[in-house]
Design a protein around this motif. Sequence first.
Motif, PDB file in Angstrom:
ATOM      1  N   PRO A   1      44.172  28.877  42.336  1.00  0.00           N
ATOM      2  CA  PRO A   1      43.748  29.206  41.143  1.00  0.00           C
ATOM      3  C   PRO A   1      42.874  28.078  40.622  1.00  0.00           C
ATOM      4  O   PRO A   1      43.152  26.918  40.849  1.00  0.00           O
TER       5      PRO A   1
ATOM      6  N   SER B   1      55.999  38.336  34.859  1.00  0.00           N
ATOM      7  CA  SER B   1      54.569  38.014  34.595  1.00  0.00           C
ATOM      8  C   SER B   1      54.113  38.082  33.061  1.00  0.00           C
ATOM      9  O   SER B   1      54.820  38.848  32.334  1.00  0.00           O
TER      10      SER B   1
ATOM     11  N   GLN C   1      46.797  36.839  34.352  1.00  0.00           N
ATOM     12  CA  GLN C   1      48.059  37.176  34.528  1.00  0.00           C
ATOM     13  C   GLN C   1      48.692  35.848  35.213  1.00  0.00           C
ATOM     14  O   GLN C   1      48.139  35.463  36.396  1.00  0.00           O
TER      15      GLN C   1
ATOM     16  N   HIS D   1      46.523  35.302  38.689  1.00  0.00           N
ATOM     17  CA  HIS D   1      45.514  36.317  38.723  1.00  0.00           C
ATOM     18  C   HIS D   1      44.361  36.283  37.893  1.00  0.00           C
ATOM     19  O   HIS D   1      44.913  36.655  36.468  1.00  0.00           O
ATOM     20  N   GLU D   2      43.068  36.087  38.087  1.00  0.00           N
ATOM     21  CA  GLU D   2      42.338  36.008  36.998  1.00  0.00           C
ATOM     22  C   GLU D   2      40.966  36.925  37.074  1.00  0.00           C
ATOM     23  O   GLU D   2      40.716  37.010  38.463  1.00  0.00           O
ATOM     24  N   HIS D   3      40.796  37.602  36.500  1.00  0.00           N
ATOM     25  CA  HIS D   3      39.588  38.552  36.327  1.00  0.00           C
ATOM     26  C   HIS D   3      38.656  38.092  35.130  1.00  0.00           C
ATOM     27  O   HIS D   3      39.012  37.506  34.362  1.00  0.00           O
TER      28      HIS D   3
ATOM     29  N   ASP E   1      51.885  32.557  40.612  1.00  0.00           N
ATOM     30  CA  ASP E   1      50.538  32.627  41.156  1.00  0.00           C
ATOM     31  C   ASP E   1      49.655  33.368  40.097  1.00  0.00           C
ATOM     32  O   ASP E   1      50.239  34.474  39.589  1.00  0.00           O
TER      33      ASP E   1
ATOM     34  N   ARG F   1      43.031  31.994  47.363  1.00  0.00           N
ATOM     35  CA  ARG F   1      43.845  32.417  46.169  1.00  0.00           C
ATOM     36  C   ARG F   1      44.322  31.072  45.237  1.00  0.00           C
ATOM     37  O   ARG F   1      45.097  31.257  44.293  1.00  0.00           O
TER      38      ARG F   1
ATOM     39  N   GLN G   1      51.920  34.914  37.070  1.00  0.00           N
ATOM     40  CA  GLN G   1      53.292  35.982  38.094  1.00  0.00           C
ATOM     41  C   GLN G   1      53.994  34.775  38.285  1.00  0.00           C
ATOM     42  O   GLN G   1      53.460  34.332  39.375  1.00  0.00           O
TER      43      GLN G   1
END
Length: 464
Positions: free
Chosen positions: A381, A262, A241, A234-236, A232, A379, A243
């Motif tokens: 990616p 992670s 990240q 997680h992009e900012h 999974d 969600r 995970q």
Amino acid sequence: MLGVQLAALLDADPPGVSEALDLVAGFDDTLVHGLARLGEERVAALTALAGAVAASPLGPAVAEAAAKVPVGSVTDDHLAALAGARTALFGAVHDARLADLDTALGRTREAWPEPPAAAPEGLGPLVGARSWLRELAIAGWRGVGHDLISAADQTIEALLAEPELRRPAVLLDGLAAELRASSPIATAERLPSRRWADLWARALTLSWDGGRGGLAPPAESVSGRLLILGVDVHEHGTAVQAQVHAVLEPVGGAPASLVRTSVVAAKVDTIVGPAVWRLLHGHPQLMAALAEHRALEVTDLPLLAGGDLVWHDDRASAGEPADPFATARIQLADALAPPVPPLERHPVRIAEPVLLEGYTTDGSALELDGRTLPLDLDRLPACGPLTPALVAASSACVGLLRWDGGRWALQPLAVRATVKRKPVEVHGGDWALGITDPKVAKAEARAGDAVAVLRERAGRLLRK
């Protein structure tokens, strides 16, 4: 996951969930307008919040806060009590929904080991953090201006200087950045009031336990075989990240358990899409396992009580090929699920790996034995080959069951689909070592390597 299990999950309706969420929404509304401007409706919201936790150990402190805050007495202790009550309500919703999921799946979950009590932290940069959070609550989101946002800079700098305070530092920095990006807030048509209240309450509770996030027990060292289920991402704008969800088979014959691990990298907002994987190439064993669908042999990795492995790439080696779908089919039913740390008990935190097969889908939801489960495609990616079109063509999926917005939904991590009459299997981490789709690779080559360009420019600046 079978149709009967899905039916049991979707039909479960724990009493009190909607009422608890309504109480949280009422408190969040007081933060929108500020504790300095409480009308009768918002005073009633504080009173209702206090009533909901009256029978708990928080009861007396929250009742005092609900009585004192409307008359202008807003202290750190009062705000900590209100944030604690809000956190407790979300924790109750989380526990009810997670219990539904465990019951439907027949999944066994470990109990959280209670650590010894510790005195709350009250010195150093955390005092400054509480002061800023108090000013935010008094002003309300609509009253936040540039001066109040900038007032956090010195506190954040002091927190970042202390390694053990990195969690509250990053949290405050993120909240300040979101507030700054949303300015002018006073005239904004809509506000992410629940998200900002989540960040505010979490930061405040962290400031009372030294930033440790629930006084977790110390990590234990584990060794064994790690079988990856999916990743999974997680992009900012400033960080990414990956995970990884997996099953750990410990050495010595102990029961297999569900774990997460992670890896994180800083970035700039111009690095997007498949290029973000290049930022994580400092973890070659993990990236290769994702791209090549291999198991990993791990040695002496720290395992936190909440089921998170602290990743050390030099303590892992490549194992045999391991099909994530086979792992899910064989291991998920009996794998021991980890407990959830106290401050992590928020319904949006639920992300449980499952395998679904034999369903039909219209691209927005899947249907299994007459029951419908929405798909959480937002969600997916942008850095991987998994697309809504592939999900729409799929008949098997390894994914994460989530509960958000008052409903269950499935976030795909990998799918088996039929494309042009040929079976294909696509995983979110397939491009961890590089793009395998020639068309996408050609487009990326034309766009240029943003990571290489930025590294070259950074090196040039350092040489000066």
